[in-house]
Design a protein around this motif. Structure first.
Motif: not given
Length: 522
Positions: A101-119
């Motif tokens: 993330a510090a190198s800019g190689a990751v982009r973050f999103t707010v998950p929803d649905g099943r992905a949100d539940a798993e996170a």
């Protein structure tokens, strides 16, 4: 032995004072429960196991929260975006994710649905594990106290160590314990309150103090455990959960079994110009962590009397104590973990100054009978005359003994002259030991007459506190702080450091640490 009242305080006035403190404090609690800060989110990731720093010394937790904040803000909480990225992109752990993330190689999103539940499931498990470590450290303290033993006398003798070098602090702290100290406070480096990150690792350079870091906490706790076993009494360790990283330092304290933390609801606002909203949000979370960890908090009312007159402003100390009590109880701290502060700071040239000190100290003792009150020595009126200073410290120790204080910070006769030498500390401890040995039972014998000077003064201060609380309820606590009510410092709610790190929680806000600490789960 049950507390025996020694003042004739009107029970209705006392109840009114507490009711007003609740009314004044509740709007601030509502703000704290509806907002988050970057420091609360970083503390949550620390509890989830994220540690370490980049080559420039910036903690990975800062790098990761900054990256999430840049992409989606922190209003949703950072836990779901972070653990969604961890699960969906196959990163091995939080450190690896932070590095990318510090190198800019990751982009973050707010998950929803099943992905949100798993996170959320992953985040809860990670934070729960961190809080299990905090729980285990609390049990470890209780076991050590049971095995080794507690100091036999009260008040506990509290002594400061502050060289700037943790490896010099350790032998000084051990020597102080052998000389009679029950609590060792490692003063933080000047200005650490204003750092929006927690330095990493053991540190060897500080300014009038030593940096508060997780590794420094671990090293000092281990050293004092050795000395505790040697002496046959458990030596408590204190540091500072205040400033821009208050929640993170609270988490590190819980993870490393510190026993006390300075954690006042308004100190950072008044004396470090940290934004009031940031401070109140951070202090609620930090106190929840302290409650979970069984850490005694020390509040900072003594500081008001270094800027305001200790007689004219005595009622502001009482008001702050009542507010600190409400905020602490609301966050889950019981009375036995509530080390409310006050101080021996009346001008000694004032007639009846000693009687006034007795009245103020006894009022605090009567209002908060089950709290381990922290009694602070004279500083403002120490002139450099070490003989006069030594006498004042003796009088301070006598008040502490006569009024049954819980924690007594050792006063130094060289206060305001030099940083105390070890020999100064030894003389100061001799002063404390003499007074406590000679007068330790005076709390049992000291009963000022009804309607006398001490009784009347205490009741007057209480009534003035009620009047001020009524005004605060009418105007609002944030406005009262902005107008300089406490310590004569004017701190508006829209000013100060750290405001840009505050966000109102979104409707889908998720923070597993908040969830667990609010609900008592885990």
């Amino acid at each position: 032995m049950a507390h025996q009242p020694r003042l004739r305080l009107d029970a209705d006035v006392v109840a009114r004072a507490r009711g007003l403190a609740r009314r004044a404090g509740q709007p601030v609690v509502d703000i704290a429960r509806s907002h988050t800060t970057v420091s609360v989110e970083r503390a949550t990731l620390r509890l989830a196991g994220l540690a370490g720093a980049d080559p420039d010394g910036i903690p990975w937790v800062n790098r990761l929260v900054d990256a999430v904040r840049e992409d989606v803000g922190v209003a949703h909480g950072v836990a779901a975006p972070v653990f969604h990225a961890l699960a969906s992109e196959g990163h091995s752990d939080l450190v690896a994710l932070a590095q990318k993330a510090a190198s800019g190689a990751v982009r973050f999103t707010v998950p929803d649905g099943r992905a949100d539940a798993e996170a959320r499931k992953l985040a809860r498990a990670a934070v729960s594990h961190g809080l299990e470590v905090v729980d285990a450290k609390r049990v470890e303290r209780e076991r050590m106290v049971a095995e080794i033993g507690d100091p036999q006398q009260r008040p506990w003798i509290y002594l400061i160590v502050a060289t700037g070098d943790i490896y010099e602090d350790i032998p000084q702290a051990q020597a102080a314990a052998r000389a009679g100290a029950d609590v060792i406070a490692v003063i933080r480096s000047t200005g650490q309150s204003l750092l929006d990150y927690v330095p990493e690792g053991a540190t060897r350079e500080g300014f009038a103090g030593t940096y508060a870091t997780g590794e420094n906490f671990r090293l000092m706790r281990a050293a004092l455990d050795e000395t505790s076993r040697e002496l046959g009494r458990y030596i408590r360790l204190t540091n500072y959960a205040s400033g821009l990283c208050m929640p993170e330092i609270a988490a590190l304290a819980g993870l490393n079994r510190l026993d006390m933390m300075l954690n006042d609801s308004m100190y950072g606002i008044l004396f470090r110009d940290i934004n009031p909203i940031r401070t109140f949000v951070d202090q609620r979370f930090s106190r929840q962590v302290h409650s979970r960890a069984g850490i005694i908090i020390n509040t900072g009312e003594d500081n008001y009397l270094t800027t305001a007159d200790a007689v004219e402003a005595a009622h502001t100390v009482t008001v702050s104590q009542l507010l600190n009590e409400f905020f602490a109880h609301e966050a889950g701290l019981p009375d036995e973990l509530l080390g409310l502060g006050h101080a021996f700071e009346i001008n000694p040239d004032l007639p009846d100054s000693f009687r006034l000190e007795l009245a103020h100290a006894l009022l605090a003792r009567e209002l908060f009978p089950d709290a381990p009150l922290k009694w602070m020595p004279p500083t403002k009126h120490m002139t450099g005359d070490v003989f006069r200073g030594y006498l004042l410290d003796g009088f301070f120790n006598l008040v502490g003994s006569m009024t049954g204080q819980g924690i007594l910070l050792v006063g130094m006769m060289t206060e305001a002259v030099v940083t105390p030498w070890l020999s100064d500390r030894d003389l100061a401890l001799q002063n404390v030991r003499y007074v406590l040995n000679a007068c330790g039972g005076l709390a049992e014998d000291f009963h000022p007459p009804a309607g006398g000077f001490i009784d009347s003064r205490a009741n007057l201060v209480l009534c003035e506190a009620v009047e001020l609380l009524e005004k605060i309820c009418d105007d609002g606590l944030l406005q009262a702080i902005g107008e300089g009510t406490f310590g004569i410092m004017k701190r508006p709610a829209d000013g100060g450091r750290g405001l840009d790190g505050v966000e109102k929680r979104a409707g889908d806000y998720f923070n597993p640490a908040v969830e667990i600490l609010d609900g008592g789960e885990g």
